[in-house]
Design a protein around this motif. Sequence first.
Motif, short mmCIF file in Angstrom:
data_model
loop_
_atom_site.label_atom_id
_atom_site.label_comp_id
_atom_site.label_asym_id
_atom_site.label_seq_id
_atom_site.Cartn_x
_atom_site.Cartn_y
_atom_site.Cartn_z
N GLN A 1 0.85 -1.19 0.00
CA GLN A 1 0.00 0.00 0.00
C GLN A 1 0.88 1.24 0.00
N GLU A 2 0.62 2.15 -0.90
CA GLU A 2 1.46 3.34 -0.99
C GLU A 2 1.19 4.29 0.17
N PRO A 3 2.23 4.71 0.89
CA PRO A 3 2.05 5.70 1.97
C PRO A 3 1.99 7.11 1.40
N THR A 4 0.80 7.59 1.18
CA THR A 4 0.60 8.90 0.55
C THR A 4 0.38 10.02 1.56
N LEU A 5 -0.06 9.68 2.78
CA LEU A 5 -0.38 10.69 3.79
C LEU A 5 -0.10 10.12 5.18
N PRO A 6 1.17 10.01 5.57
CA PRO A 6 1.53 9.33 6.82
C PRO A 6 1.35 10.20 8.06
N ALA B 1 1.23 22.11 3.60
CA ALA B 1 2.68 21.93 3.48
C ALA B 1 3.18 20.94 4.52
N PHE B 2 2.56 20.93 5.69
CA PHE B 2 2.95 19.98 6.74
C PHE B 2 2.76 18.55 6.27
N ALA B 3 1.67 18.27 5.59
CA ALA B 3 1.41 16.91 5.10
C ALA B 3 2.45 16.48 4.09
N GLN B 4 2.99 17.44 3.33
CA GLN B 4 4.02 17.11 2.36
C GLN B 4 5.37 16.82 3.00
N HIS B 5 5.62 17.39 4.18
CA HIS B 5 6.90 17.17 4.88
C HIS B 5 6.63 17.21 6.38
N PRO B 6 6.11 16.12 6.94
CA PRO B 6 5.71 16.10 8.35
C PRO B 6 6.89 16.31 9.30
N VAL B 7 6.60 16.93 10.42
CA VAL B 7 7.55 17.10 11.51
C VAL B 7 7.02 16.31 12.70
N GLY B 8 7.74 15.27 13.11
CA GLY B 8 7.26 14.39 14.17
C GLY B 8 8.07 14.49 15.43
N ASP B 9 7.83 13.53 16.33
CA ASP B 9 8.58 13.43 17.58
C ASP B 9 9.15 12.03 17.77
N GLY B 10 9.16 11.24 16.68
CA GLY B 10 9.56 9.85 16.76
C GLY B 10 11.02 9.62 16.44
N PRO B 11 11.41 8.36 16.26
CA PRO B 11 12.82 8.02 16.06
C PRO B 11 13.35 8.39 14.68
N PHE B 12 12.46 8.63 13.71
CA PHE B 12 12.91 8.96 12.36
C PHE B 12 12.31 10.28 11.89
N GLU C 1 12.24 12.44 5.26
CA GLU C 1 13.24 12.97 4.32
C GLU C 1 12.58 13.38 3.01
N ARG C 2 11.87 12.46 2.38
CA ARG C 2 11.25 12.78 1.10
C ARG C 2 10.24 11.71 0.72
N ARG C 3 9.38 12.07 -0.21
CA ARG C 3 8.46 11.11 -0.82
C ARG C 3 8.53 11.25 -2.32
N VAL C 4 8.68 10.13 -3.01
CA VAL C 4 8.60 10.08 -4.47
C VAL C 4 7.27 9.42 -4.80
#
Length: 541
Positions: free
Chosen positions: A35-40, A185-196, A199-202
């Motif tokens: 399944q493609e991750p389009t909106l994580p 814009a946040f959905a395009q480049h999320p800022v989280g609090d997790g271990p990773f 970087e980018r989505r193609v």
Amino acid sequence: MQMTRVLSLLTLLPLATATLTAQHPGGTVVYASGQEPTLPLPVIGQGQGNADVADQLFLRLAVLTPPYRTAGDNALKPMLASAWHRVDARTIDFTIDPRARWQDGVPVTAHDVVFTWSLETNPAVNSDQATLEPIASVAETGPRTVRVTFKRPFSEQLYLFAFGMQPLPAHLLERVRPDSIATSAFAQHPVGDGPFRFERRVPGQLVELRADSTFFLGKPAIGRVLFTYIADATARLNQLLTGQTDVMDNVAPTMADQIQAHADLRFVTAPSSTLIYALFNTRSSTDTAAPNPRLADPRVREALLLALDRDALARSAFGQAARVPEAAQSQLWGWITTGTTVGVKQDVARARALLAAAGWRAGADGTLARNGVPLALTLIYPSTSGARHTIAVAAQQMWQAVGVHVELEPAAFDAYQARRHSGQWDIDLAAVMQDASPATLVESWSCAAAHQAASSNVARWCDPEFDRLLHAATTAPDPVPAWRAVLARMTSQHPAIFLAAPVNLVAVNTRYDNVAVLPVRQWLALWQWRVRPGAELARDR
């Protein structure tokens, strides 16, 4: 188990050649998703592909630990919440770990939790409000403390809120309209609090994540994760065997031999939430107010169960590790039955006796009939499921042996879904991925669900005694015997034939140590995997 040798000179993913040869201290994991991750994003994005990536970016307040029991205040271990305190039977206070930071350096606070709760309860954002109904309020009581009040006492309060809550950063999203977050814009480049870090989505190809060396629970042992999108399972297998990917989950038994033939792969198993069952439609396909003239009689349903060699069916579709459950229980709920099953075995003589007692007699062509009407049934299933097709063909032959004619009617997935919701079928060869909580049985098996227009209780099965036991189990001081009583009641009524509870068979390259695949949110421990010294590949260095 003998395992696989993957090519040492890899044909790397063409779409990411430059990236794969860069420096990545700690190594790389390449996972192929169907399944493609389009909106994580938690709350906003739907589907398994999105959730798998979101679990690397956004922490839950707490996570389940073995044996994955969901009842009680000790069922989870801290993650984003460093502690919780029960105030009374309806109230829990949570404390956010003071070390937790968003990846832009801003502290994670109680306000983030309350903000995310406001999104979860906003119908414009989250259409599934049913699971949130038991929660009365979520409020800040301090900069890092949250008070959650429930409408009533029940044993899964902690699980419902703490495991389900993955806060989003209020300071970045409060000024965005809730119904616009998915396109922000946040959905395009999320800022989280997790271990990773994202970087980018193609689009149509991959999502790349990088380790956050400042992660407050410890620097991830893996430097980079690639979630590649490969829709076809055979293509995913080929990329694994040629070394272009490192991990493949839900391996079909038909693929296992090829993986076993290579020395550089091994299998890791985890209890699966998947359940396969043949659901009986006890209502008429032409008049839902009337009973099904062939399946309303419990003797007929029991006979159809006894006619099947369920052990053989489960093994043929899912391999030797599959179990045959007696009720609607995947292996994920092993804490209820301690993983044991006492199965009803195939008994053809008893099946024939029950059918005769119900008035069905052998016709000229060998098919049973009553008052000139043959015992002929329709069985629907999605044509895209090889495992269900395997089961359907074998079950059809077993039923024919006791005089029951079953017509197989596979259909494309959308058509299959429309058919099952229409009620125009006799048997639905269904599959479900269960939530960790057995309380979710109410959604597919309760009388309340049976009377809802859009319900997952597509058979409209209703048993008031089952409902009474189900309600009692949610508040029982000791939930294990209470849930066993619920499942025993279901077994006695034969609303379905429960055919297989498979394991999640995951193929992993042997170069990884400290590998853990969890049955609930399977990649939550991915940040703790590590590449064995000396086993690095070009994409790791």
